[in-house]
Write an enzyme that holds these catalytic residues in place. Sequence first.
Site, PDB file in Angstrom:
ATOM      1  N   GLY A 151      39.502  38.497  37.796  1.00 18.88           N
ATOM      2  CA  GLY A 151      38.653  39.072  37.113  1.00 18.88           C
ATOM      3  C   GLY A 151      38.911  39.258  35.741  1.00 18.88           C
ATOM      4  O   GLY A 151      38.658  38.833  34.929  1.00 18.88           O
ATOM      5  N   SER A 152      40.129  40.020  35.474  1.00 22.07           N
ATOM      6  CA  SER A 152      40.580  40.248  34.405  1.00 22.07           C
ATOM      7  C   SER A 152      41.452  39.058  33.616  1.00 22.07           C
ATOM      8  O   SER A 152      41.423  39.164  32.383  1.00 22.07           O
ATOM      9  CB  SER A 152      41.628  41.552  34.244  1.00 22.07           C
ATOM     10  OG  SER A 152      42.622  41.198  35.319  1.00 22.07           O
TER      11      SER A 152
ATOM     12  N   ASP B  90      47.412  36.638  43.464  1.00 20.93           N
ATOM     13  CA  ASP B  90      45.843  37.118  43.540  1.00 20.93           C
ATOM     14  C   ASP B  90      45.097  35.687  44.086  1.00 20.93           C
ATOM     15  O   ASP B  90      45.215  34.399  43.721  1.00 20.93           O
ATOM     16  CB  ASP B  90      45.614  37.109  42.220  1.00 20.93           C
ATOM     17  CG  ASP B  90      44.001  37.825  42.070  1.00 20.93           C
ATOM     18  OD1 ASP B  90      43.088  37.321  42.877  1.00 20.93           O
ATOM     19  OD2 ASP B  90      43.832  38.629  41.035  1.00 20.93           O
TER      20      ASP B  90
ATOM     21  N   CYS C 278      41.046  45.557  36.819  1.00 17.74           N
ATOM     22  CA  CYS C 278      41.152  44.598  38.014  1.00 17.74           C
ATOM     23  C   CYS C 278      39.714  44.239  38.116  1.00 17.74           C
ATOM     24  O   CYS C 278      38.982  45.072  38.589  1.00 17.74           O
ATOM     25  CB  CYS C 278      41.451  45.240  39.095  1.00 17.74           C
ATOM     26  SG  CYS C 278      41.431  44.073  40.475  1.00 17.74           S
TER      27      CYS C 278
ATOM     28  N   HIS D 288      38.484  41.776  40.089  1.00 17.07           N
ATOM     29  CA  HIS D 288      37.887  41.521  41.561  1.00 17.07           C
ATOM     30  C   HIS D 288      37.561  42.887  42.263  1.00 17.07           C
ATOM     31  O   HIS D 288      36.618  43.089  42.879  1.00 17.07           O
ATOM     32  CB  HIS D 288      38.912  40.859  42.284  1.00 17.07           C
ATOM     33  CG  HIS D 288      40.084  41.481  42.983  1.00 17.07           C
ATOM     34  ND1 HIS D 288      41.164  41.839  42.262  1.00 17.07           N
ATOM     35  CD2 HIS D 288      39.886  41.952  44.264  1.00 17.07           C
ATOM     36  CE1 HIS D 288      41.811  42.793  43.447  1.00 17.07           C
ATOM     37  NE2 HIS D 288      41.145  42.856  44.357  1.00 17.07           N
TER      38      HIS D 288
END
Length: 352
Positions: A272-273, A267, A109, A111
Amino acid sequence: MAQKEQLIMSAVIKRSLPPHDGPVLCVVDMHTGGEPVRIVLSGAPAPEGRTLLEKRRWVRQNMDWVRRVVMLEPRGHRDMYGVLLADSEDPEAHLGVLFMHNEGYSTMCGHAVIALGRFALDYGLVKAGEGPETPVKIHCPCGPVQAYVSQSGAVRFHSVPAFTLATDVTVDVPGHGKVVVDVAYGGAFYAFVRADRFGLDVCTSRTRDLVDVATAVTASVKEQVKLSHPDSEDLAFLYGTILTDGNDAYSEQPTANICIFADAQVDRSPTGSGVTARIALQYHKGLIQLEQTRSFRSGATDSTFTGKAVQETTCGGFKAVIVEVSGRAHYTGASSFVLENEDTLKNGFLLK
């Protein structure tokens, strides 16, 4: 001051929690680009296992009550995201982490990594360096991720090897016919498809419509596409679908996407991923080059991350890249959850 007020004030001074006999879970809440991160500080049992992936399996099978308590209502909500700190088998890691959401446990993850970088310095897990940035090595279930925390609190991280698994895969999606998707990995696998394929716009369409389409795509890809990862079968699962605006070629203008993952969870950040996987996909297609920085905007909140491919590498038989993602996290508070009885201890609630 009236006697009643004095009694209340005395109680507040003596204790910050109501009377209780059961255990207490302490958490700190943050957000990155609007996406929540709830970090469990204390009160949870230590996960068992030799590796983080083994600990992830053990927690899922033996300790899921922690996830339900801190993620779901009445203490959380269906779009809450969480982190459980765990010992890492990597002697160079500053901290090991397990990720939680409304359905279960992720392997990466971005974030949360951004939030954890700042958290690690602020809570004394890592001593701030004398330079402009402090490196923080965070061991995630997908592997070690290197974060760099600036004195201003901004964080960038370098991903695990990210790669494209398949492009132009046709799946049958009920209600939408044959849909062409790409599948890429950025610590977790995502399916990518343009939102306009469904007559939608990631920034202006109703979130409910975007969720419905992405959920249908995810279900179809899970059923029709075999995923594999060269490091572990524990990584070979589809985490969600990312709908994009289709602007994949390099540009100085932001490109937008929205990620729907787990059990139709939205989200709020650019993911981020997901940004990591999308950059790996763009690089695979020759649409961007190394060190070309792009801005990625969330269709849910308009928050932004920046990202770029910084190094070519390999992952098993796949050509891969290391991706750098940058963002900023903020604190929203801290809480202590009183667990009074067996029902409260083992159950959270998810709206049907």
